[in-house]
Motif scaffolding. Structure first.
Motif, PDB file in Angstrom:
ATOM      1  N   ALA A  52       5.692  -0.316 -12.650  1.00 31.51           N
ATOM      2  CA  ALA A  52       6.496   0.290 -11.579  1.00 31.51           C
ATOM      3  C   ALA A  52       7.428  -0.725 -10.914  1.00 31.51           C
ATOM      4  CB  ALA A  52       5.580   0.919 -10.530  1.00 31.51           C
ATOM      5  N   HIS A  53       6.953  -1.973 -10.782  1.00 33.25           N
ATOM      6  CA  HIS A  53       7.770  -2.985 -10.089  1.00 33.25           C
ATOM      7  C   HIS A  53       9.003  -3.377 -10.899  1.00 33.25           C
ATOM      8  CE1 HIS A  53       4.636  -3.650  -7.105  1.00 33.25           C
ATOM      9  NE2 HIS A  53       3.765  -3.665  -8.084  1.00 33.25           N
ATOM     10  N   HIS A  54       8.851  -3.398 -12.205  1.00 34.16           N
ATOM     11  CA  HIS A  54       9.932  -3.868 -13.078  1.00 34.16           C
ATOM     12  C   HIS A  54      10.111  -2.851 -14.186  1.00 34.16           C
ATOM     13  CE1 HIS A  54       7.294  -7.288 -11.759  1.00 34.16           C
ATOM     14  NE2 HIS A  54       8.400  -7.617 -11.138  1.00 34.16           N
ATOM     15  N   GLY A  77      10.303  -0.656  -1.783  1.00 34.21           N
ATOM     16  CA  GLY A  77       9.314  -1.735  -1.809  1.00 34.21           C
ATOM     17  C   GLY A  77       8.520  -1.748  -3.102  1.00 34.21           C
ATOM     18  N   LEU A  78       8.309  -0.580  -3.710  1.00 32.64           N
ATOM     19  CA  LEU A  78       7.579  -0.523  -4.980  1.00 32.64           C
ATOM     20  C   LEU A  78       8.538  -0.598  -6.162  1.00 32.64           C
ATOM     21  CD1 LEU A  78       4.746  -0.122  -6.312  1.00 32.64           C
ATOM     22  CD2 LEU A  78       5.367   2.294  -6.529  1.00 32.64           C
ATOM     23  N   THR A  79       9.625   0.172  -6.094  1.00 32.95           N
ATOM     24  CA  THR A  79      10.552   0.295  -7.223  1.00 32.95           C
ATOM     25  C   THR A  79      11.974  -0.051  -6.775  1.00 32.95           C
ATOM     26  OG1 THR A  79      10.779   2.638  -6.696  1.00 32.95           O
ATOM     27  CG2 THR A  79       9.175   2.082  -8.403  1.00 32.95           C
ATOM     28  N   PRO A 122       3.579  -1.959  -0.677  1.00 34.42           N
ATOM     29  CA  PRO A 122       3.957  -0.569  -1.002  1.00 34.42           C
ATOM     30  C   PRO A 122       2.836   0.273  -1.625  1.00 34.42           C
ATOM     31  CG  PRO A 122       4.799  -2.042  -2.703  1.00 34.42           C
ATOM     32  CD  PRO A 122       4.130  -2.925  -1.645  1.00 34.42           C
ATOM     33  N   HIS A 123       1.664  -0.321  -1.925  1.00 34.55           N
ATOM     34  CA  HIS A 123       0.644   0.396  -2.699  1.00 34.55           C
ATOM     35  C   HIS A 123      -0.241   1.266  -1.805  1.00 34.55           C
ATOM     36  CE1 HIS A 123       1.810  -3.293  -4.827  1.00 34.55           C
ATOM     37  NE2 HIS A 123       1.610  -2.621  -5.951  1.00 34.55           N
ATOM     38  N   ALA A 124       0.375   1.990  -0.893  1.00 38.64           N
ATOM     39  CA  ALA A 124      -0.380   2.632   0.186  1.00 38.64           C
ATOM     40  C   ALA A 124      -1.130   3.893  -0.245  1.00 38.64           C
ATOM     41  CB  ALA A 124       0.552   2.956   1.355  1.00 38.64           C
ATOM     42  N   PRO A 186      -6.192  -8.378  -9.006  1.00 35.06           N
ATOM     43  CA  PRO A 186      -5.160  -8.744  -9.991  1.00 35.06           C
ATOM     44  C   PRO A 186      -3.814  -9.061  -9.334  1.00 35.06           C
ATOM     45  CG  PRO A 186      -6.145  -6.578 -10.484  1.00 35.06           C
ATOM     46  CD  PRO A 186      -6.670  -6.999  -9.157  1.00 35.06           C
ATOM     47  N   HIS A 187      -3.304  -8.155  -8.495  1.00 31.45           N
ATOM     48  CA  HIS A 187      -2.147  -8.498  -7.677  1.00 31.45           C
ATOM     49  C   HIS A 187      -2.368  -7.958  -6.279  1.00 31.45           C
ATOM     50  CE1 HIS A 187      -0.605  -4.546  -8.973  1.00 31.45           C
ATOM     51  NE2 HIS A 187       0.497  -4.675  -8.257  1.00 31.45           N
ATOM     52  N   ASP A 188      -1.571  -8.437  -5.340  1.00 28.44           N
ATOM     53  CA  ASP A 188      -1.820  -8.128  -3.943  1.00 28.44           C
ATOM     54  C   ASP A 188      -1.415  -6.681  -3.672  1.00 28.44           C
ATOM     55  OD1 ASP A 188      -2.370  -8.225  -1.274  1.00 28.44           O
ATOM     56  OD2 ASP A 188      -0.595  -9.371  -0.721  1.00 28.44           O
ATOM     57  N   ALA A 189      -2.177  -5.759  -4.253  1.00 26.73           N
ATOM     58  CA  ALA A 189      -1.834  -4.343  -4.226  1.00 26.73           C
ATOM     59  C   ALA A 189      -2.981  -3.498  -3.695  1.00 26.73           C
ATOM     60  CB  ALA A 189      -1.497  -3.869  -5.638  1.00 26.73           C
ATOM     61  N   TYR A 190      -4.100  -4.131  -3.409  1.00 21.10           N
ATOM     62  CA  TYR A 190      -5.326  -3.375  -3.146  1.00 21.10           C
ATOM     63  C   TYR A 190      -5.796  -3.529  -1.711  1.00 21.10           C
ATOM     64  CZ  TYR A 190      -5.046  -3.099  -8.139  1.00 21.10           C
ATOM     65  OH  TYR A 190      -4.585  -2.860  -9.406  1.00 21.10           O
ATOM     66  N   ASP A 207       1.402 -11.819  -6.428  1.00 27.14           N
ATOM     67  CA  ASP A 207       1.881 -11.205  -5.192  1.00 27.14           C
ATOM     68  C   ASP A 207       1.958  -9.686  -5.336  1.00 27.14           C
ATOM     69  OD1 ASP A 207       2.157 -13.674  -4.120  1.00 27.14           O
ATOM     70  OD2 ASP A 207       4.331 -13.778  -4.328  1.00 27.14           O
ATOM     71  N   SER A 208       2.376  -9.035  -4.265  1.00 24.96           N
ATOM     72  CA  SER A 208       2.416  -7.567  -4.301  1.00 24.96           C
ATOM     73  C   SER A 208       3.502  -7.037  -5.236  1.00 24.96           C
ATOM     74  CB  SER A 208       2.608  -6.993  -2.897  1.00 24.96           C
ATOM     75  OG  SER A 208       3.854  -7.381  -2.389  1.00 24.96           O
ATOM     76  N   ASP A 209       4.476  -7.887  -5.611  1.00 29.12           N
ATOM     77  CA  ASP A 209       5.476  -7.432  -6.581  1.00 29.12           C
ATOM     78  C   ASP A 209       5.067  -7.772  -8.011  1.00 29.12           C
ATOM     79  OD1 ASP A 209       5.802 -10.140  -6.678  1.00 29.12           O
ATOM     80  OD2 ASP A 209       7.954 -10.150  -6.281  1.00 29.12           O
ATOM     81  N   PRO A 237      -3.004  -3.553 -15.303  1.00 29.19           N
ATOM     82  CA  PRO A 237      -1.963  -3.623 -16.344  1.00 29.19           C
ATOM     83  C   PRO A 237      -0.754  -4.480 -15.941  1.00 29.19           C
ATOM     84  CG  PRO A 237      -2.668  -1.341 -15.972  1.00 29.19           C
ATOM     85  CD  PRO A 237      -3.274  -2.167 -14.890  1.00 29.19           C
ATOM     86  N   GLU A 238      -0.657  -4.855 -14.668  1.00 28.21           N
ATOM     87  CA  GLU A 238       0.519  -5.585 -14.216  1.00 28.21           C
ATOM     88  C   GLU A 238       0.365  -7.102 -14.289  1.00 28.21           C
ATOM     89  OE1 GLU A 238       1.854  -4.009 -10.446  1.00 28.21           O
ATOM     90  OE2 GLU A 238       1.609  -1.968 -11.152  1.00 28.21           O
ATOM     91  N   VAL A 239      -0.838  -7.604 -14.581  1.00 27.22           N
ATOM     92  CA  VAL A 239      -0.984  -9.065 -14.703  1.00 27.22           C
ATOM     93  C   VAL A 239      -1.496  -9.441 -16.093  1.00 27.22           C
ATOM     94  CG1 VAL A 239      -1.432  -9.398 -12.237  1.00 27.22           C
ATOM     95  CG2 VAL A 239      -3.348  -9.174 -13.822  1.00 27.22           C
TER      96      VAL A 239
HETATM   97 ZN   LIG Z   1       1.842  -3.102  -7.957  1.00 26.61          ZN
END
Ligand SMILES: [Zn+2]
Length: 289
Positions: A52-54, A77-79, A122-124, A186-190, A207-209, A237-239
């Protein structure tokens, strides 16, 4: 016979009146599906396996945006890549950026060095209580575009919110059983999940991105992972999965894969609760001893 024809016409006109709704990611598609109920189904812009970020939009995605009456998305913030195309390709569509909606408290994310840049995480959707605030915003946006069905949207949102209250209690019970055990995310999303359910956060690989971590950050995390205060290093899946081995090498710290987007879950009604329950099982399973 005339009555049947009249009914058929009524259904046809209702079907035609249902707005074309486009959503960004699968969890939001799920929430919007609950609110639309029998009145229609939203279109999902991002493939579930996309980052989603990239993400690089395909020409067909441009067409999807151009056809939309209403676009419901988490927000830039997410996309960040979606912001400009949304204005250029769907200038007349109504837009709801959920991060800008009222009735919930955003959390700030931190960068690698813990300097606070005041960036909203943004992962609210990962807190069902926030998802409930968003259900209300979704119902209001749908009702504004399709006033005839505004009441039905509001009712559906209310119903979905009631199940989410139940869902939140279920998850709280699962997480209660593993309270106080340290996690590296995994990333600052949780953070929303951790705050909602009292999970002890010891760090995050990215980071969150979800940008790749630097060597100093990895060295610091390795020290934390080796300190005995961490039970589980989680991957998503993002890291890059190879970080887990680097952090936990020589320890009995466990690793597990989690999925905040729901790559393998069936889309639509029920998606959100399936996603959240599965995530809670994955996290609590890794933390259980
Ligand atoms: Zn994320």
């Amino acid at each position: 016979m005339r009555l049947i024809a009249a009914f058929a016409a009524l259904f046809a006109s209702n079907a035609a009146a249902t707005p074309i709704v486009v959503t960004d990611i699968a969890p939001i598609h799920g929430l919007v599906s609950e609110v639309m109920g029998d009145l229609g189904s939203p279109t999902l812009l991002l493939p579930t396996n996309a980052d989603a970020h990239h993400y690089t939009m395909r020409p067909s995605d441009g067409q999807v945006l151009a056809d939309a009456d209403l676009v419901i998305w988490v927000g830039a913030g997410l996309t960040p890549w979606l912001e400009a195309p949304l204005q250029a390709l769907a200038p007349d569509a109504k837009k709801l950026a959920l991060l800008l909606s009222d009735g919930w408290a955003p959390r700030e994310s931190h960068d690698e060095d813990d300097h606070d840049h005041g960036v909203i995480d943004p992962h609210a959707w990962l807190d069902p209580a926030i998802a409930n605030a968003w259900l209300g915003a979704i119902a209001a946006a749908l009702g504004a575009v399709d006033p005839e069905n505004a009441e039905a949207y509001a009712d559906n949102a209310e119903q979905a919110a009631v199940s989410n209250v139940e869902l939140r209690l279920d998850i709280a019970a699962k997480m209660e059983a593993v309270a106080g055990r340290g996690v590296i995310w995994p990333h600052d999303a949780y953070g929303y999940f951790a705050d909602a359910f009292g999970v002890m956060t010891k760090g995050a690989i990215s980071d969150s991105d979800a940008a790749a971590p630097g060597p100093a950050h990895i060295a610091e995390l390795r020290e934390i992972a080796q300190s005995g205060n961490v039970v589980c290093v989680l991957l998503d899946p993002e890291v890059n999965p190879s970080w887990a081995g680097i952090l936990t090498d020589g320890t009995d710290v466990k690793t597990a894969q989690i999925d905040p987007i729901g790559v393998n879950s069936p889309l639509g009604v029920g998606f959100y609760s399936a996603l959240m329950s599965q995530m809670a099982d994955q996290i609590s399973g890794c933390l259980a001893q």
